[in-house]
Design a protein around this motif. Structure first.
Motif, PDB file in Angstrom:
ATOM      1  N   GLY A  62     -75.996  26.746   6.143  1.00 13.79           N
ATOM      2  CA  GLY A  62     -75.925  27.734   5.078  1.00 13.79           C
ATOM      3  C   GLY A  62     -77.252  28.436   4.895  1.00 13.79           C
ATOM      4  N   GLU A  63     -77.790  28.369   3.693  1.00 15.43           N
ATOM      5  CA  GLU A  63     -79.044  29.040   3.368  1.00 15.43           C
ATOM      6  C   GLU A  63     -80.221  28.075   3.376  1.00 15.43           C
ATOM      7  OE1 GLU A  63     -79.713  32.321   2.883  1.00 15.43           O
ATOM      8  OE2 GLU A  63     -77.684  32.594   3.635  1.00 15.43           O
ATOM      9  N   ARG A  64     -80.122  27.022   4.192  1.00 18.68           N
ATOM     10  CA  ARG A  64     -81.206  26.046   4.286  1.00 18.68           C
ATOM     11  C   ARG A  64     -81.527  25.731   5.734  1.00 18.68           C
ATOM     12  NH1 ARG A  64     -79.683  21.567  -0.423  1.00 18.68           N
ATOM     13  NH2 ARG A  64     -80.655  22.702  -2.148  1.00 18.68           N
ATOM     14  N   LEU A  65     -82.807  25.428   5.960  1.00 19.58           N
ATOM     15  CA  LEU A  65     -83.239  24.845   7.213  1.00 19.58           C
ATOM     16  C   LEU A  65     -83.564  23.382   6.964  1.00 19.58           C
ATOM     17  CD1 LEU A  65     -85.712  27.388   8.885  1.00 19.58           C
ATOM     18  CD2 LEU A  65     -83.302  26.999   9.427  1.00 19.58           C
ATOM     19  N   TYR A  66     -83.057  22.531   7.847  1.00 19.95           N
ATOM     20  CA  TYR A  66     -83.421  21.119   7.837  1.00 19.95           C
ATOM     21  C   TYR A  66     -84.310  20.872   9.050  1.00 19.95           C
ATOM     22  CZ  TYR A  66     -79.976  20.212   4.201  1.00 19.95           C
ATOM     23  OH  TYR A  66     -79.268  20.209   3.015  1.00 19.95           O
ATOM     24  N   ILE A  67     -85.482  20.290   8.811  1.00 21.97           N
ATOM     25  CA  ILE A  67     -86.488  20.131   9.854  1.00 21.97           C
ATOM     26  C   ILE A  67     -86.772  18.659  10.049  1.00 21.97           C
ATOM     27  CG2 ILE A  67     -88.840  20.755  10.531  1.00 21.97           C
ATOM     28  CD1 ILE A  67     -88.477  23.161   8.517  1.00 21.97           C
ATOM     29  N   HIS A  68     -86.726  18.213  11.295  1.00 23.12           N
ATOM     30  CA  HIS A  68     -86.805  16.794  11.631  1.00 23.12           C
ATOM     31  C   HIS A  68     -88.241  16.308  11.675  1.00 23.12           C
ATOM     32  CE1 HIS A  68     -86.801  13.293  14.394  1.00 23.12           C
ATOM     33  NE2 HIS A  68     -85.657  13.031  13.803  1.00 23.12           N
ATOM     34  N   GLY A  69     -88.439  15.061  11.276  1.00 23.41           N
ATOM     35  CA  GLY A  69     -89.759  14.459  11.357  1.00 23.41           C
ATOM     36  C   GLY A  69     -89.687  12.952  11.245  1.00 23.41           C
ATOM     37  N   SER A  70     -90.833  12.344  11.073  1.00 24.12           N
ATOM     38  CA  SER A  70     -90.956  10.895  10.930  1.00 24.12           C
ATOM     39  C   SER A  70     -91.513  10.582   9.554  1.00 24.12           C
ATOM     40  CB  SER A  70     -91.884  10.331  12.014  1.00 24.12           C
ATOM     41  OG  SER A  70     -92.302   9.019  11.694  1.00 24.12           O
ATOM     42  N   THR A  71     -91.151   9.427   9.015  1.00 21.84           N
ATOM     43  CA  THR A  71     -91.673   9.039   7.712  1.00 21.84           C
ATOM     44  C   THR A  71     -93.176   8.822   7.761  1.00 21.84           C
ATOM     45  OG1 THR A  71     -91.098   6.742   8.225  1.00 21.84           O
ATOM     46  CG2 THR A  71     -89.528   8.008   6.905  1.00 21.84           C
ATOM     47  N   GLY A  72     -93.745   8.615   8.953  1.00 23.60           N
ATOM     48  CA  GLY A  72     -95.180   8.458   9.081  1.00 23.60           C
ATOM     49  C   GLY A  72     -95.922   9.757   9.258  1.00 23.60           C
ATOM     50  N   SER A  73     -95.202  10.871   9.325  1.00 19.25           N
ATOM     51  CA  SER A  73     -95.814  12.173   9.545  1.00 19.25           C
ATOM     52  C   SER A  73     -96.485  12.664   8.268  1.00 19.25           C
ATOM     53  CB  SER A  73     -94.751  13.176   9.996  1.00 19.25           C
ATOM     54  OG  SER A  73     -95.238  14.485   9.966  1.00 19.25           O
ATOM     55  N   ARG A  74     -97.695  13.175   8.380  1.00 22.83           N
ATOM     56  CA  ARG A  74     -98.426  13.634   7.205  1.00 22.83           C
ATOM     57  C   ARG A  74     -97.748  14.814   6.502  1.00 22.83           C
ATOM     58  NH1 ARG A  74    -104.867  13.466   7.834  1.00 22.83           N
ATOM     59  NH2 ARG A  74    -104.618  13.868   5.608  1.00 22.83           N
ATOM     60  N   PRO A  75     -97.198  15.801   7.244  1.00 24.27           N
ATOM     61  CA  PRO A  75     -96.511  16.871   6.506  1.00 24.27           C
ATOM     62  C   PRO A  75     -95.288  16.374   5.764  1.00 24.27           C
ATOM     63  CG  PRO A  75     -96.165  17.095   8.864  1.00 24.27           C
ATOM     64  CD  PRO A  75     -97.254  16.091   8.675  1.00 24.27           C
ATOM     65  N   LEU A  76     -94.590  15.396   6.333  1.00 21.94           N
ATOM     66  CA  LEU A  76     -93.431  14.849   5.640  1.00 21.94           C
ATOM     67  C   LEU A  76     -93.849  14.109   4.379  1.00 21.94           C
ATOM     68  CD1 LEU A  76     -90.515  15.214   6.606  1.00 21.94           C
ATOM     69  CD2 LEU A  76     -92.185  15.582   8.389  1.00 21.94           C
ATOM     70  N   ARG A  77     -94.974  13.390   4.449  1.00 22.52           N
ATOM     71  CA  ARG A  77     -95.469  12.707   3.254  1.00 22.52           C
ATOM     72  C   ARG A  77     -95.885  13.734   2.195  1.00 22.52           C
ATOM     73  NH1 ARG A  77     -98.333   9.326   6.940  1.00 22.52           N
ATOM     74  NH2 ARG A  77    -100.326  10.216   6.262  1.00 22.52           N
ATOM     75  N   GLY A  78     -96.449  14.861   2.654  1.00 26.17           N
ATOM     76  CA  GLY A  78     -96.851  15.895   1.715  1.00 26.17           C
ATOM     77  C   GLY A  78     -95.688  16.556   1.016  1.00 26.17           C
ATOM     78  N   ALA A  79     -94.486  16.458   1.583  1.00 26.56           N
ATOM     79  CA  ALA A  79     -93.305  17.081   0.989  1.00 26.56           C
ATOM     80  C   ALA A  79     -92.559  16.134   0.060  1.00 26.56           C
ATOM     81  CB  ALA A  79     -92.366  17.554   2.102  1.00 26.56           C
ATOM     82  N   GLN A  80     -93.101  14.934  -0.160  1.00 22.77           N
ATOM     83  CA  GLN A  80     -92.384  13.943  -0.942  1.00 22.77           C
ATOM     84  C   GLN A  80     -92.446  14.188  -2.446  1.00 22.77           C
ATOM     85  OE1 GLN A  80     -94.129  10.238   0.313  1.00 22.77           O
ATOM     86  NE2 GLN A  80     -92.781  10.020   2.073  1.00 22.77           N
ATOM     87  N   ASP A  81     -93.547  14.780  -2.928  1.00 22.90           N
ATOM     88  CA  ASP A  81     -93.684  14.898  -4.379  1.00 22.90           C
ATOM     89  C   ASP A  81     -92.918  16.116  -4.900  1.00 22.90           C
ATOM     90  OD1 ASP A  81     -95.284  17.188  -3.936  1.00 22.90           O
ATOM     91  OD2 ASP A  81     -97.097  15.971  -3.820  1.00 22.90           O
ATOM     92  N   ASP A  82     -92.946  16.264  -6.214  1.00 22.01           N
ATOM     93  CA  ASP A  82     -92.159  17.325  -6.852  1.00 22.01           C
ATOM     94  C   ASP A  82     -92.673  18.716  -6.510  1.00 22.01           C
ATOM     95  OD1 ASP A  82     -90.572  15.432  -8.017  1.00 22.01           O
ATOM     96  OD2 ASP A  82     -91.680  15.391  -9.912  1.00 22.01           O
ATOM     97  N   GLN A  83     -93.957  18.822  -6.138  1.00 22.14           N
ATOM     98  CA  GLN A  83     -94.519  20.125  -5.801  1.00 22.14           C
ATOM     99  C   GLN A  83     -94.142  20.574  -4.400  1.00 22.14           C
ATOM    100  OE1 GLN A  83     -98.742  19.806  -6.481  1.00 22.14           O
ATOM    101  NE2 GLN A  83     -98.526  20.122  -8.687  1.00 22.14           N
ATOM    102  N   GLY A  84     -93.703  19.658  -3.562  1.00 20.07           N
ATOM    103  CA  GLY A  84     -93.321  20.001  -2.201  1.00 20.07           C
ATOM    104  C   GLY A  84     -94.518  20.384  -1.351  1.00 20.07           C
ATOM    105  N   LEU A  85     -94.239  20.993  -0.217  1.00 19.68           N
ATOM    106  CA  LEU A  85     -95.262  21.364   0.753  1.00 19.68           C
ATOM    107  C   LEU A  85     -95.068  22.818   1.153  1.00 19.68           C
ATOM    108  CD1 LEU A  85     -97.553  20.364   2.729  1.00 19.68           C
ATOM    109  CD2 LEU A  85     -95.725  19.986   4.396  1.00 19.68           C
ATOM    110  N   ALA A  86     -96.101  23.623   0.995  1.00 21.22           N
ATOM    111  CA  ALA A  86     -96.042  25.024   1.418  1.00 21.22           C
ATOM    112  C   ALA A  86     -96.049  25.081   2.946  1.00 21.22           C
ATOM    113  CB  ALA A  86     -97.220  25.796   0.853  1.00 21.22           C
ATOM    114  N   VAL A  87     -95.048  25.752   3.527  1.00 21.86           N
ATOM    115  CA  VAL A  87     -94.903  25.779   4.977  1.00 21.86           C
ATOM    116  C   VAL A  87     -94.578  27.186   5.452  1.00 21.86           C
ATOM    117  CG1 VAL A  87     -94.091  23.382   5.062  1.00 21.86           C
ATOM    118  CG2 VAL A  87     -92.417  25.254   4.935  1.00 21.86           C
ATOM    119  N   CYS A  88     -94.758  27.368   6.746  1.00 20.64           N
ATOM    120  CA  CYS A  88     -94.270  28.548   7.457  1.00 20.64           C
ATOM    121  C   CYS A  88     -93.567  28.050   8.702  1.00 20.64           C
ATOM    122  CB  CYS A  88     -95.424  29.478   7.811  1.00 20.64           C
ATOM    123  SG  CYS A  88     -94.920  30.934   8.769  1.00 20.64           S
ATOM    124  N   VAL A  89     -92.308  28.433   8.882  1.00 18.31           N
ATOM    125  CA  VAL A  89     -91.507  27.989  10.018  1.00 18.31           C
ATOM    126  C   VAL A  89     -91.175  29.193  10.887  1.00 18.31           C
ATOM    127  CG1 VAL A  89     -89.375  26.855  10.749  1.00 18.31           C
ATOM    128  CG2 VAL A  89     -90.537  26.102   8.662  1.00 18.31           C
TER     129      VAL A  89
END
Length: 221
Positions: A62-89
């Motif tokens: 739909g109107e979302r992208l799902y992007i794969h990663g590992s729980t040990g990945s630093r960007p994935l850890r950065g996306a865990q909190d309520d503020q999320g992670l600013a990205v460019c895909v």
């Protein structure tokens, strides 16, 4: 009808290229087609004040992208909190090499999408399973129903981030060579060299004793 998505994405300073603006496109369905034609993206973010770009797999739902990663990945850890992670895909398809009579006018034909926004880690178990199935099927349509799903341990080691398609645009080049008129009679070859990904013949593993599934038996692509 008011709840249906509009036919185009918003045009603003973030989604409008500064060069070759005539190649930009905000049409929702054209943009979806570019995303749906691939499965490899590049995920950009800032880590410790420095830019980082990582290749990874994705799926559009739909109107979302799902992007794969590992729980040990630093960007994935950065996306865990309520503020999320600013990205460019970014997603890019190379369609042809454009060889001109002058070095300056060499180019490529391509289709690309750039999406900006804030990504969040998918934590709902049902959404995570659906997202992982979508990523598998983005790579090989039909595959998620023809393999063992992830178990609890595997799911705990896998992470997916979600990016809503909002600040997004496409850009492409098509057509032939744009040589200067003064160069047209130069004795050099000019033209297009088509480029396309090709999937080779499947090679079964030694532990496979079942027929080739139908979703792999079609023409190579």
């Amino acid at each position: 009808m008011s709840d249906l998505p509009k036919d185009t994405y918003a045009r603003n300073a973030l989604t409008t290229p500064t060069r070759s603006k005539e190649r930009a496109d905000w049409d929702r369905y054209s943009l979806h087609a570019i995303l749906d034609a691939g499965y490899l993206c590049h995920l950009g973010f800032v880590r410790d004040g420095r830019p980082v770009v990582l290749p990874t797999l994705y799926a559009r739902v739909g109107e979302r992208l799902y992007i794969h990663g590992s729980t040990g990945s630093r960007p994935l850890r950065g996306a865990q909190d309520d503020q999320g992670l600013a990205v460019c895909v970014t997603v890019t398809h190379l369609d042809a090499l454009v060889l001109a009579k002058s070095a300056f006018h060499h180019s490529v034909n391509y289709r690309s999408v750039v999406a900006h926004g804030t990504a969040y880690q998918v934590t709902d178990p049902a959404e995570l399973r659906a997202a992982l199935d979508a990523i598998v099927d983005q790579v090989v349509p039909g595959r998620s129903a023809d393999c063992r799903p992830g178990n609890a341990k595997e799911l705990a080691a896998t992470a997916v981030i979600r990016l809503d398609l909002d600040q997004v645009s496409a850009k492409s080049r098509t057509g032939g060579v744009n040589d200067d008129e003064a160069d047209l009679d130069l004795p050099y070859w000019a033209g297009l060299v088509p480029v396309s990904p090709v999937r080779g013949a499947p090679e079964p593993s030694p532990h496979t004793d079942v027929p080739l599934p139908g979703y792999l038996a079609g023409p190579a692509c």
